[in-house]
Motif scaffolding. Structure first.
Motif, short mmCIF file in Angstrom:
data_model
loop_
_atom_site.label_atom_id
_atom_site.label_comp_id
_atom_site.label_asym_id
_atom_site.label_seq_id
_atom_site.Cartn_x
_atom_site.Cartn_y
_atom_site.Cartn_z
N LEU A 134 53.75 30.20 55.50
CA LEU A 134 52.68 30.58 54.58
C LEU A 134 52.18 29.37 53.80
N GLY A 135 53.09 28.49 53.41
CA GLY A 135 52.72 27.28 52.70
C GLY A 135 51.78 26.40 53.50
N GLY A 136 52.09 26.22 54.80
CA GLY A 136 51.22 25.42 55.66
C GLY A 136 49.85 26.05 55.84
N VAL A 137 49.82 27.38 56.00
CA VAL A 137 48.56 28.10 56.17
C VAL A 137 47.72 28.00 54.90
N VAL A 138 48.34 28.22 53.75
CA VAL A 138 47.63 28.17 52.46
C VAL A 138 47.02 26.79 52.23
N MET A 139 47.81 25.76 52.52
CA MET A 139 47.32 24.39 52.34
C MET A 139 46.08 24.15 53.20
N LYS A 140 46.14 24.57 54.45
CA LYS A 140 45.01 24.35 55.36
C LYS A 140 43.80 25.17 54.96
N ILE A 141 44.01 26.40 54.51
CA ILE A 141 42.89 27.25 54.10
C ILE A 141 42.19 26.67 52.88
N ILE A 142 42.98 26.24 51.88
CA ILE A 142 42.38 25.65 50.68
C ILE A 142 41.61 24.39 51.03
N GLN A 143 42.19 23.57 51.92
CA GLN A 143 41.50 22.36 52.34
C GLN A 143 40.17 22.69 53.02
N GLU A 144 40.18 23.69 53.90
CA GLU A 144 38.96 24.07 54.61
C GLU A 144 37.90 24.59 53.64
N ILE A 145 38.33 25.36 52.64
CA ILE A 145 37.38 25.89 51.65
C ILE A 145 36.76 24.75 50.84
N VAL A 146 37.63 23.84 50.33
CA VAL A 146 37.15 22.71 49.52
C VAL A 146 36.20 21.84 50.33
N TYR A 147 36.62 21.47 51.54
CA TYR A 147 35.80 20.59 52.37
C TYR A 147 34.53 21.30 52.86
N GLY A 148 34.63 22.63 53.09
CA GLY A 148 33.45 23.39 53.49
C GLY A 148 32.39 23.40 52.41
N ILE A 149 32.82 23.65 51.16
CA ILE A 149 31.88 23.61 50.03
C ILE A 149 31.28 22.22 49.88
N LEU A 150 32.14 21.21 50.03
CA LEU A 150 31.69 19.82 49.90
C LEU A 150 30.66 19.47 50.98
N LEU A 151 30.93 19.90 52.21
CA LEU A 151 29.99 19.64 53.31
C LEU A 151 28.64 20.30 53.05
N GLY A 152 28.68 21.53 52.51
CA GLY A 152 27.44 22.22 52.19
C GLY A 152 26.64 21.47 51.15
N GLN A 153 27.31 20.99 50.11
CA GLN A 153 26.63 20.23 49.05
C GLN A 153 26.04 18.93 49.60
N ILE A 154 26.83 18.23 50.42
CA ILE A 154 26.37 16.96 50.99
C ILE A 154 25.15 17.19 51.88
N PHE A 155 25.22 18.25 52.71
CA PHE A 155 24.12 18.52 53.64
C PHE A 155 22.82 18.82 52.88
N PHE A 156 22.90 19.68 51.87
CA PHE A 156 21.68 20.05 51.14
C PHE A 156 21.14 18.88 50.32
N GLN A 157 22.04 18.05 49.75
CA GLN A 157 21.58 16.87 49.03
C GLN A 157 20.89 15.89 49.99
N TRP A 158 21.50 15.71 51.15
CA TRP A 158 20.92 14.81 52.16
C TRP A 158 19.59 15.36 52.65
N PHE A 159 19.52 16.66 52.94
CA PHE A 159 18.29 17.28 53.43
C PHE A 159 17.18 17.17 52.38
N LYS A 160 17.54 17.40 51.11
CA LYS A 160 16.56 17.32 50.03
C LYS A 160 16.03 15.89 49.89
N LYS A 161 16.93 14.91 50.00
CA LYS A 161 16.52 13.51 49.89
C LYS A 161 15.61 13.13 51.06
N GLU A 162 16.00 13.57 52.26
CA GLU A 162 15.17 13.27 53.44
C GLU A 162 13.78 13.90 53.32
#
Length: 309
Positions: free
Chosen positions: A254-282
């Motif tokens: 469960l510890g390994g799964v939780v760590m990976k899920i939290i990482q995916e959520i954090v990085y997923g949100i981050l990717l969304g922010q980066i994409f929209f900032q990049w798209f807006k700038k372009e």
């Protein structure tokens, strides 16, 4: 059995909360009271004050509240601590520190070459993820968890390298190298891939990996890191199973799964922010280029020689 048997000091870490209050006080003294003593300083923004104060509160909840004690009993809780401490807390704390403070710190003669080297994207990614994976090698994990000096040192060093890892993503200093939108997205993808082997090792193991969660004597020694020795010696404890019904292997997975899920959520949100900032700038750059091209075309029409009739 209730965690209250360990006492107030183990549950609420009064020394830690006192230390964090001092750090918060120094932060406001530097950014508000003595700000004008620094060249190019700017008034502290409300959002920055909220971010830094919030990061201090998060740090206390993760390392000073009963959650820290529970993290010595359940491996899954320990992994939640790791995820918050290294994937969520650093960017919040870092963006809460004004740019002029970062600039003053980084420009110190001793700090500048070190910071410049360790915040290079490839080096930062490899070192943080390498240290994180290295920490979860069973023999290293158990050794660190049973020695207070090693535990404090490794936790602090890993946090520093987490700051280095996050720097290419949150850095907004004009004289520091900054990744563009596509490179930032690649950086985040690479971070997710590099952390996967450590999580996979834990998720797919079908036997207990860590003695500090499976063996009673090793567990008691690790508990001494957060419970006063006098209190622990007066308790008749046989192992973490007194506080949970979850089998050791299931808790570990469960510890390994939780760590990976939290990482995916954090990085997923981050990717969304980066994409929209990049798209807006372009989009803005595209509009600006079209506007300039239209003006140039109109000017050429105005200055175009008229044919003689």
């Amino acid at each position: 059995m209730s965690l209250s048997i360990f006492g107030f000091r183990a549950l609420w870490s009064p020394y830690l909360i006192l230390s964090l209050i001092i750090i918060l006080g120094l932060y406001f003294m530097l950014t508000v009271v003595y700000r004008k003593r620094f060249k190019n300083s700017e008034p502290l923004k409300k959002v920055q004050a909220i971010q830094f104060t919030g990061s201090i509160i998060i740090l206390y909840v993760i390392k000073g509240s009963p959650i820290d004690l529970l993290g010595h009993i359940l491996f899954s809780v320990h992994m939640i601590q790791m995820a918050v401490l290294y994937l969520i807390l650093p960017p919040i704390m870092m963006t809460g520190i004004p740019n002029w403070v970062w600039q003053s710190f980084i420009n110190l003669p001793i700090i500048r070459p070190i910071f410049h080297f360790f915040t290079k994207p490839l080096i930062a990614l490899i070192l943080f993820n390498g240290l994180f994976s290295f920490y979860h090698v069973p023999i290293i994990f158990d050794t660190v968890k049973m020695n207070e000096t090693l535990h404090v040192t490794y936790t602090a060093v890993l946090f520093i390298y987490a700051v280095f890892m996050w720097w290419p993503l949150v850095n907004k200093l004009p004289d520091q190298y900054q990744l563009n939108g596509l490179k930032k997205m690649g950086y985040v993808f690479a971070g997710g891939i590099l952390l996967t082997p450590a999580c996979a090792l834990i998720i797919f193991a079908d036997t207990p990996l860590y003695q500090t969660y499976a063996d009673a004597s090793s567990w008691l020694q690790s508990m001494s890191l957060c419970v006063p020795t006098g209190t622990l010696s007066n308790l008749n404890l046989s192992g973490p199973q007194l506080f949970t019904d979850m089998p050791v292997v299931e808790d570990q997975q469960l510890g390994g799964v939780v760590m990976k899920i939290i990482q995916e959520i954090v990085y997923g949100i981050l990717l969304g922010q980066i994409f929209f900032q990049w798209f807006k700038k372009e989009q803005k750059d595209s509009d600006r280029i079209n506007e300039e091209a239209l003006k140039a075309f109109q000017n050429s029409k105005i200055h175009e020689p008229r044919p003689i009739k």
